[in-house]
Design a protein around this motif. Structure first.
Motif, PDB file in Angstrom:
ATOM      1  N   SER A 176      -3.310  10.271  -5.423  1.00  0.00           N
ATOM      2  CA  SER A 176      -2.985  10.808  -4.103  1.00  0.00           C
ATOM      3  C   SER A 176      -1.788  10.087  -3.496  1.00  0.00           C
ATOM      4  O   SER A 176      -0.947  10.703  -2.837  1.00  0.00           O
ATOM      5  CB  SER A 176      -4.199  10.677  -3.177  1.00  0.00           C
ATOM      6  N   GLY A 177      -1.726   8.776  -3.707  1.00  0.00           N
ATOM      7  CA  GLY A 177      -0.580   8.016  -3.218  1.00  0.00           C
ATOM      8  C   GLY A 177       0.712   8.478  -3.857  1.00  0.00           C
ATOM      9  O   GLY A 177       1.730   8.670  -3.184  1.00  0.00           O
ATOM     10  N   ARG A 178       0.681   8.680  -5.178  1.00  0.00           N
ATOM     11  CA  ARG A 178       1.870   9.151  -5.880  1.00  0.00           C
ATOM     12  C   ARG A 178       2.223  10.579  -5.446  1.00  0.00           C
ATOM     13  O   ARG A 178       3.404  10.919  -5.312  1.00  0.00           O
ATOM     14  CB  ARG A 178       1.626   9.112  -7.390  1.00  0.00           C
ATOM     15  N   GLU A 220       0.836  -1.195   0.000  1.00  0.00           N
ATOM     16  CA  GLU A 220       0.000   0.000   0.000  1.00  0.00           C
ATOM     17  C   GLU A 220       0.877   1.253   0.000  1.00  0.00           C
ATOM     18  O   GLU A 220       1.922   1.299   0.638  1.00  0.00           O
ATOM     19  CB  GLU A 220      -0.910   0.021   1.229  1.00  0.00           C
ATOM     20  N   LEU A 221       0.407   2.290  -0.720  1.00  0.00           N
ATOM     21  CA  LEU A 221       1.072   3.583  -0.692  1.00  0.00           C
ATOM     22  C   LEU A 221       0.521   4.413   0.464  1.00  0.00           C
ATOM     23  O   LEU A 221      -0.686   4.420   0.721  1.00  0.00           O
ATOM     24  CB  LEU A 221       0.853   4.338  -2.005  1.00  0.00           C
ATOM     25  N   ILE A 267       6.021  14.391  -3.043  1.00  0.00           N
ATOM     26  CA  ILE A 267       6.297  15.469  -2.094  1.00  0.00           C
ATOM     27  C   ILE A 267       7.307  15.003  -1.042  1.00  0.00           C
ATOM     28  O   ILE A 267       8.197  15.754  -0.636  1.00  0.00           O
ATOM     29  CB  ILE A 267       4.997  15.938  -1.417  1.00  0.00           C
ATOM     30  N   GLY A 268       7.185  13.744  -0.618  1.00  0.00           N
ATOM     31  CA  GLY A 268       8.115  13.212   0.377  1.00  0.00           C
ATOM     32  C   GLY A 268       9.530  13.036  -0.158  1.00  0.00           C
ATOM     33  O   GLY A 268      10.488  13.007   0.613  1.00  0.00           O
ATOM     34  N   GLN A 269       9.660  12.899  -1.482  1.00  0.00           N
ATOM     35  CA  GLN A 269      10.988  12.716  -2.085  1.00  0.00           C
ATOM     36  C   GLN A 269      11.223  13.760  -3.184  1.00  0.00           C
ATOM     37  O   GLN A 269      11.727  13.456  -4.255  1.00  0.00           O
ATOM     38  CB  GLN A 269      11.100  11.303  -2.667  1.00  0.00           C
ATOM     39  N   ALA A 293      -5.622   9.135   1.662  1.00  0.00           N
ATOM     40  CA  ALA A 293      -6.708   9.592   0.790  1.00  0.00           C
ATOM     41  C   ALA A 293      -7.973   8.790   1.033  1.00  0.00           C
ATOM     42  O   ALA A 293      -9.082   9.334   1.050  1.00  0.00           O
ATOM     43  CB  ALA A 293      -6.279   9.477  -0.673  1.00  0.00           C
ATOM     44  N   ARG A 294      -7.807   7.478   1.235  1.00  0.00           N
ATOM     45  CA  ARG A 294      -8.970   6.622   1.484  1.00  0.00           C
ATOM     46  C   ARG A 294      -9.650   7.019   2.792  1.00  0.00           C
ATOM     47  O   ARG A 294     -10.876   7.062   2.874  1.00  0.00           O
ATOM     48  CB  ARG A 294      -8.527   5.163   1.550  1.00  0.00           C
TER      49      ARG A 294
END
Length: 634
Positions: free
Chosen positions: A203-205, A118-119, A210-212, A125-126
């Motif tokens: 949203s996962g991407r 899971e991302l 943003i984190g990297q 987002a879920r």
């Protein structure tokens, strides 16, 4: 409707709010129903006065009293509806808090394997989408449905009293309208599910990018990431067009049928009044009642639309809630000490400020729940034992093969091997994040399956290559190792980790906010905070997983000084790339392709010709190209 019923059962602790909302809805409906009767009576009084049947003075007094009555019922209706609205607002927020806390609780007890697929952004987002849609529906439904139902039943009964064909038409219009609306449900929900999937992936991407962001920028990949992100939302746009076209075509049909039915109602009322069957007052009364029903019927499409969104969202929510938890996951409790069980409620104090220590300068509160016990490891029993362990992340693809090794109490053992050799997997098994496919892992002579997972993890301190700090203050990050630690204990741990000097150079000292993942600190500073955290935890077993491999030589020496202090008197399992960090260990275990290759002292293995000897030779030769394949991250 089954998912919506499940939500009600899942939040049955909110029953007092549901009942209060229904009571307010009943009172609001009664007040609103009184208005048409008052208007009808006023109309007949005025008509009688104009026709000379009622004296003018009596008519004026009567209509003034009726006007006062209208004022009273309007004020009462406003009061009751707003009180009900207040209960609805509080109920929906309580529901959001309850569903959010239970979702988070569920995530905390899910097995590590679930997170491997899971991302992070998708999980968040879920949560946001599902709970927003469910609580929006709950608030709307509670504030509208009871009033609508009561008003409709009352209007049908009153209409039947005056002339039964009116009631028949009203009885027909509701199921007909709902049936026409339900025809869209299957297509609508399928398209909504596809849209949600694209939004969750995007949203996962988004969270990953943003984190990297430094990686994205350094590879000049901004355009590609933006194109991929926009593509996902472009697909949702197409799906929305199809979904909306279908919905609004059906809405035209619904409204046409509705208009035809109301045409029949108006025609009957007008004709009966012209024939003398109804007085003018009765005509006004019936027209007012019909108008009261028309709005609820038309709003039915909005109710069903919101319900469909809630159903689609609740499926995602309950999909996570239905995922089997880790069999050995701890029983979690809120700060107040209450278990977050399926039938529990969330108190104001629980939700309002669950972590007062998150405020800058605040002291770390002592947990009201008792701390898990720490394992007592006998001196004559191996501290850590791997007994013929086989393990696979994926079925049929073992990454560990028949691994057998013992670590004595107080012994320092290093794991050495090629990348992918299984070193970090051994750490994951030791922490109970995964379960061996065959064989067993024991700590202090006890099988991990027989040790409460909180006790196990309380007994193992870990310093990772990535310091894994949290946003907040330096004090909070060190105290994470032992909630309830005093300020002096935090400072003592920092001194032993060789971190106190740089901390005290900050203007705010231990109250310095370090930013997300500690980005305001250097790599060496983050690692020394992580070491201080492990020192404060004071666990009998220590795992160092590449704790200094990402640091420069100066930072490594500073961190290594703290690690030496940390390892003193503890059973230590060390994964390290730089051989200087494992020169002082008692034994080395080399791994090749997931199998134990050699076990011995550094002096013994330096002459054996195995992996450790190769590493020494390559390091001496300074061959960076050949050394790269031994960049061991397990």
């Amino acid at each position: 409707m089954a998912p919506l019923v499940r939500i009600v059962r899942f939040t049955r602790a909110l029953t007092p709010f549901y009942l209060a909302i229904v009571a307010c809805s009943i009172l609001t409906a009664v007040a609103e129903l009184a208005a048409p009767f008052l208007l009808g009576r006023a109309t007949d009084t005025i008509a009688g006065s104009l026709a000379g049947r009622v004296p003018a003075d009596d008519a004026v007094r009567t209509v003034i009293l009726l006007a006062v009555g209208l004022l009273v019922v309007e004020v009462a209706s406003s009061l009751f509806s707003n009180v009900g609205g207040w209960f609805g607002d509080v109920m929906s927020n309580r529901m959001r808090a309850m569903l959010s806390v239970r979702y988070f609780e569920k995530l905390l007890v899910l097995p590590q394997r679930w997170f491997d697929t899971e991302l992070t952004g998708t999980i968040v987002a879920r949560l946001n989408r599902s709970i927003t849609e469910v609580t929006n529906f709950a608030k709307m439904f509670s504030n509208m449905f009871a009033t609508t139902l009561i008003t409709t039943v009352a209007v049908i009964a009153i209409s039947a009293w005056y002339w039964w064909p009116l009631a028949v038409l009203l009885i027909i219009v509701f199921p007909l309208y709902v049936w026409l609306t339900s025809l869209t449900s299957t297509v609508w929900q399928r398209l909504e599910g596809e849209k949600n999937e694209h939004v969750d992936i995007a949203s996962g991407r988004f969270a990953e990018v943003i984190g990297q962001i430094r990686v994205v920028k350094s590879f000049a990949h901004e355009r590609g990431e933006l194109r991929s992100f926009a593509h996902r939302f472009g697909l949702t746009d197409r799906l929305t067009r199809t979904q909306s076209t279908h919905w609004h075509k059906m809405d035209v049909l619904r409204r046409t049928v509705l208009n035809l039915v109301f045409f029949g109602l108006y025609a009957i009322i007008f004709a009966r009044t012209a024939q003398g069957a109804f007085t003018l007052g009765e005509m006004v009364l019936l027209l007012q009642l019909i108008a009261m029903v028309r709005q609820p019927v038309q709003s039915m499409s909005y109710i069903i639309d919101t319900a469909q969104r809630a159903i689609a969202g609740s499926r995602d929510y309950f999909s996570v809630m239905g995922t089997p938890a880790d069999d050995r996951a701890p029983q979690l409790s809120l700060a107040s000490g209450g278990s977050v069980a399926a039938d529990s409620t969330v108190t104001d104090s629980t939700v309002a400020d669950p972590a007062p220590s998150a405020r800058p300068g605040a002291s770390t509160p002592a947990s009201s729940a008792p701390a898990p016990a720490v394992l007592d490891i006998p001196q004559n029993t191996p501290a850590i034992t791997f007994d013929r362990v086989h393990f696979a992340y994926e079925t049929g693809e073992d990454v560990l093969h028949d691994v057998t090794l013992d670590v004595k109490p107080g012994e320092r053992v290093a794991l050495v091997g090629e990348s992918g050799g299984g070193k970090s997997t051994i750490v994951n098994l030791l922490l109970g994040l995964y379960v061996p496919r065959e064989g067993c892992v024991r700590v202090g002579g006890r099988d991990l399956a027989d040790i409460p997972v909180e006790t196990l993890r309380r007994s193992i301190g870990v310093v990772f290559q990535d310091a894994s700090l949290f946003s907040g203050t330096i004090r909070e990050n060190i105290a994470y190792g032992r909630p309830g630690a005093t300020d002096e204990e935090v400072r003592a741990a920092a001194r032993r980790a060789n971190a106190d000097r740089f901390i005290e150079r900050f203007t705010d000292g231990y109250d310095t906010i370090i930013g997300e993942r500690g980005l305001k600190l250097s790599g060496g500073q983050r690692q020394r905070i992580a070491v201080a955290r492990a020192i404060l935890k004071d666990a009998p077993i220590l795992v160092l997983d590449e704790a200094t491999s990402a640091l420069d030589t100066k930072a490594e020496r500073q961190v290594q000084a703290g690690l030496e202090e940390l390892m003193a008197g503890r059973t230590s399992l060390i994964i390290a790339h730089r051989l200087s960090t494992i020169a002082g260990v008692d034994r080395i275990v080399t791994l090749r392709d997931g199998r134990v290759d050699e076990i011995g002292t550094p002096a013994e293995l330096s002459r054996s010709g195995g992996i450790y000897a190769e590493l020494l030779a390559l390091q001496s030769a300074g061959s960076a190209k050949q050394l790269a394949k031994f960049d061991i991250h397990g």
